[in-house]
Design a protein around this motif. Structure first.
Motif, short mmCIF file in Angstrom:
data_model
loop_
_atom_site.label_atom_id
_atom_site.label_comp_id
_atom_site.label_asym_id
_atom_site.label_seq_id
_atom_site.Cartn_x
_atom_site.Cartn_y
_atom_site.Cartn_z
N ILE A 1 -8.26 6.29 17.55
CA ILE A 1 -9.12 7.05 16.64
C ILE A 1 -8.45 7.21 15.27
O ILE A 1 -9.06 6.99 14.22
N VAL A 2 -7.16 7.60 15.28
CA VAL A 2 -6.43 7.83 14.03
C VAL A 2 -6.31 6.54 13.22
O VAL A 2 -6.58 6.51 12.02
N THR A 3 -5.90 5.44 13.87
CA THR A 3 -5.73 4.18 13.15
C THR A 3 -7.06 3.62 12.66
O THR A 3 -7.13 3.04 11.57
N SER A 4 -8.12 3.80 13.44
CA SER A 4 -9.44 3.31 13.03
C SER A 4 -9.92 4.04 11.79
O SER A 4 -10.46 3.43 10.86
N ILE A 5 -9.72 5.36 11.75
CA ILE A 5 -10.14 6.14 10.59
C ILE A 5 -9.21 5.86 9.41
O ILE A 5 -9.66 5.82 8.26
N ILE B 1 -9.49 4.22 4.58
CA ILE B 1 -8.86 4.57 3.30
C ILE B 1 -7.51 3.86 3.21
O ILE B 1 -6.49 4.37 3.68
N PRO B 2 -7.47 2.67 2.63
CA PRO B 2 -6.22 1.88 2.55
C PRO B 2 -5.26 2.43 1.49
O PRO B 2 -5.12 1.86 0.41
N ILE B 3 -4.58 3.53 1.79
CA ILE B 3 -3.64 4.13 0.84
C ILE B 3 -2.34 3.32 0.78
O ILE B 3 -1.89 2.90 -0.28
N PHE B 4 -1.74 3.11 1.94
CA PHE B 4 -0.50 2.33 2.03
C PHE B 4 -0.80 1.04 2.79
O PHE B 4 -1.24 1.08 3.94
N THR B 5 -0.56 -0.08 2.15
CA THR B 5 -0.83 -1.37 2.77
C THR B 5 0.35 -2.33 2.58
O THR B 5 1.18 -2.13 1.70
N PHE B 6 0.40 -3.34 3.44
CA PHE B 6 1.35 -4.43 3.25
C PHE B 6 0.72 -5.72 3.78
O PHE B 6 -0.23 -5.68 4.57
N THR B 7 1.23 -6.83 3.33
CA THR B 7 0.69 -8.13 3.71
C THR B 7 1.65 -8.80 4.70
O THR B 7 2.85 -8.91 4.43
N ASP B 8 1.11 -9.22 5.83
CA ASP B 8 1.97 -9.86 6.82
C ASP B 8 2.20 -11.33 6.48
O ASP B 8 1.78 -11.82 5.43
N GLU B 9 2.87 -12.04 7.37
CA GLU B 9 3.24 -13.44 7.13
C GLU B 9 2.02 -14.34 6.98
O GLU B 9 2.08 -15.38 6.31
N ASP B 10 0.89 -13.96 7.60
CA ASP B 10 -0.32 -14.77 7.54
C ASP B 10 -1.20 -14.41 6.34
O ASP B 10 -2.30 -14.93 6.19
N GLY B 11 -0.72 -13.48 5.50
CA GLY B 11 -1.49 -13.08 4.33
C GLY B 11 -2.54 -12.03 4.62
O GLY B 11 -3.36 -11.71 3.75
N LYS B 12 -2.51 -11.47 5.81
CA LYS B 12 -3.47 -10.45 6.19
C LYS B 12 -2.98 -9.07 5.73
O LYS B 12 -1.82 -8.72 5.92
N VAL B 13 -3.89 -8.31 5.11
CA VAL B 13 -3.53 -6.98 4.62
C VAL B 13 -3.59 -5.98 5.77
O VAL B 13 -4.63 -5.84 6.43
N ILE B 14 -2.50 -5.30 6.01
CA ILE B 14 -2.40 -4.31 7.08
C ILE B 14 -2.30 -2.92 6.47
O ILE B 14 -1.51 -2.69 5.55
N VAL B 15 -3.10 -2.00 6.99
CA VAL B 15 -3.07 -0.62 6.52
C VAL B 15 -2.11 0.17 7.38
O VAL B 15 -2.18 0.15 8.61
N ARG B 16 -1.21 0.91 6.73
CA ARG B 16 -0.25 1.76 7.44
C ARG B 16 -0.19 3.11 6.74
O ARG B 16 0.69 3.37 5.93
N PHE C 1 -0.18 5.98 8.54
CA PHE C 1 0.51 6.89 9.46
C PHE C 1 -0.21 8.24 9.58
O PHE C 1 0.41 9.29 9.60
N GLY C 2 -1.55 8.16 9.63
CA GLY C 2 -2.34 9.37 9.86
C GLY C 2 -2.80 10.07 8.59
O GLY C 2 -3.61 10.99 8.65
N LEU C 3 -2.32 9.64 7.41
CA LEU C 3 -2.70 10.30 6.16
C LEU C 3 -4.19 10.11 5.87
O LEU C 3 -4.88 11.06 5.47
N GLY C 4 -4.69 8.90 6.08
CA GLY C 4 -6.12 8.65 5.87
C GLY C 4 -6.97 9.47 6.81
O GLY C 4 -8.02 10.00 6.42
N PHE C 5 -6.52 9.61 8.05
CA PHE C 5 -7.22 10.43 9.04
C PHE C 5 -7.31 11.88 8.58
O PHE C 5 -8.37 12.51 8.63
N LEU C 6 -6.17 12.41 8.08
CA LEU C 6 -6.15 13.80 7.61
C LEU C 6 -7.04 13.99 6.39
O LEU C 6 -7.72 15.03 6.26
N LEU C 7 -7.08 13.01 5.49
CA LEU C 7 -7.93 13.11 4.30
C LEU C 7 -9.40 13.14 4.67
O LEU C 7 -10.19 13.93 4.12
#
Length: 218
Positions: free
Chosen positions: A36-40, A44-59, A61-67
């Motif tokens: 539930i937390v990760t889905s929410i 809101i992609p506040i903190f993101t990084f790009t993995d080796e395949d070029g895919k944007v990952i949202v991380r 850590f619950g901040l988007g859920f709280l917002l």
């Protein structure tokens, strides 16, 4: 060889099942909360990084859920004031008039209001004799009459399915329901029905229901 003979495999299997009973509810609950937390968070992609395949990952850590939870609480708080509530009512009235959107919006709105709104519908638990035999189903009285269906002295009863929020609505004679108010709260009845009847009920409540059934049989 004697060592293997003395080893109790049945007891080991019993320990395994006991450990499973302890860990399974914890793991399933933890995973459900994580999902539930990760889905929410992904909304809101506040903190993101790009993995080796070029895919944007949202991380977040619950901040988007709280917002999002904070924003929902803020909307609920603002809707309690007169001026803001008139704005929300106007928006609500507009959505209820738009073709196509009206069906989706009103259905979802009624569903959530039935559970958590001011006009809660699932707060009148009953036992319903759906099939006109000595088998009773746990349900909720949602309407006291069904005249628009041409049925006099009938009521509407919602019966939830086990391990699901889905359920069925039945129109049955009012004489074939027993009220559980005073014995079970709406929450307790819903929990009992959805759990398939395995959830633990308060012992005093169980005794009261048994006594009442014995009195009816006499």
């Amino acid at each position: 060889m004697n060592m293997f003979k003395s080893f109790n495999y049945k007891r080991l299997f019993q320990y395994f099942l006991q450990g499973l009973l302890v860990l399974a509810p914890v793991v399933v609950t933890a995973y459900a909360i994580y999902w539930i937390v990760t889905s929410i968070d992904e909304l809101i992609p506040i903190f993101t990084f790009t993995d080796e395949d070029g895919k944007v990952i949202v991380r977040n850590f619950g901040l988007g859920f709280l917002l999002i939870i904070g924003a929902i609480c803020l909307v609920g708080y603002l809707s309690t004031f007169f001026i803001q509530s008139r704005i929300f009512n106007l928006f609500d009235h507009w959505l209820e008039k738009v073709p196509g959107i009206k069906f989706i919006y009103t259905t979802v709105k009624d569903f959530f209001e039935a559970f958590a709104g001011e006009k809660k519908k699932f707060n009148r638990p009953v036992l319903a004799n759906i099939d006109d035999n000595d088998v009773w189903r746990v349900g909720f009285l949602t309407r006291d009459e069904a005249d628009e269906f041409g049925l006099k002295d009938y009521v509407a009863v919602y019966v939830p399915m086990s391990y699901s929020i889905a359920g069925n609505v039945y129109l049955i004679p009012a004489s074939r329901i027993k009220s559980l108010e005073g014995h079970l709260t709406g929450t307790e009845a819903m929990k009992f029905a959805i759990s398939g009847g395995v959830t633990k009920m308060d012992e005093e409540i169980e005794e009261e229901i048994i006594k009442e059934d014995e009195a009816v049989k006499k």
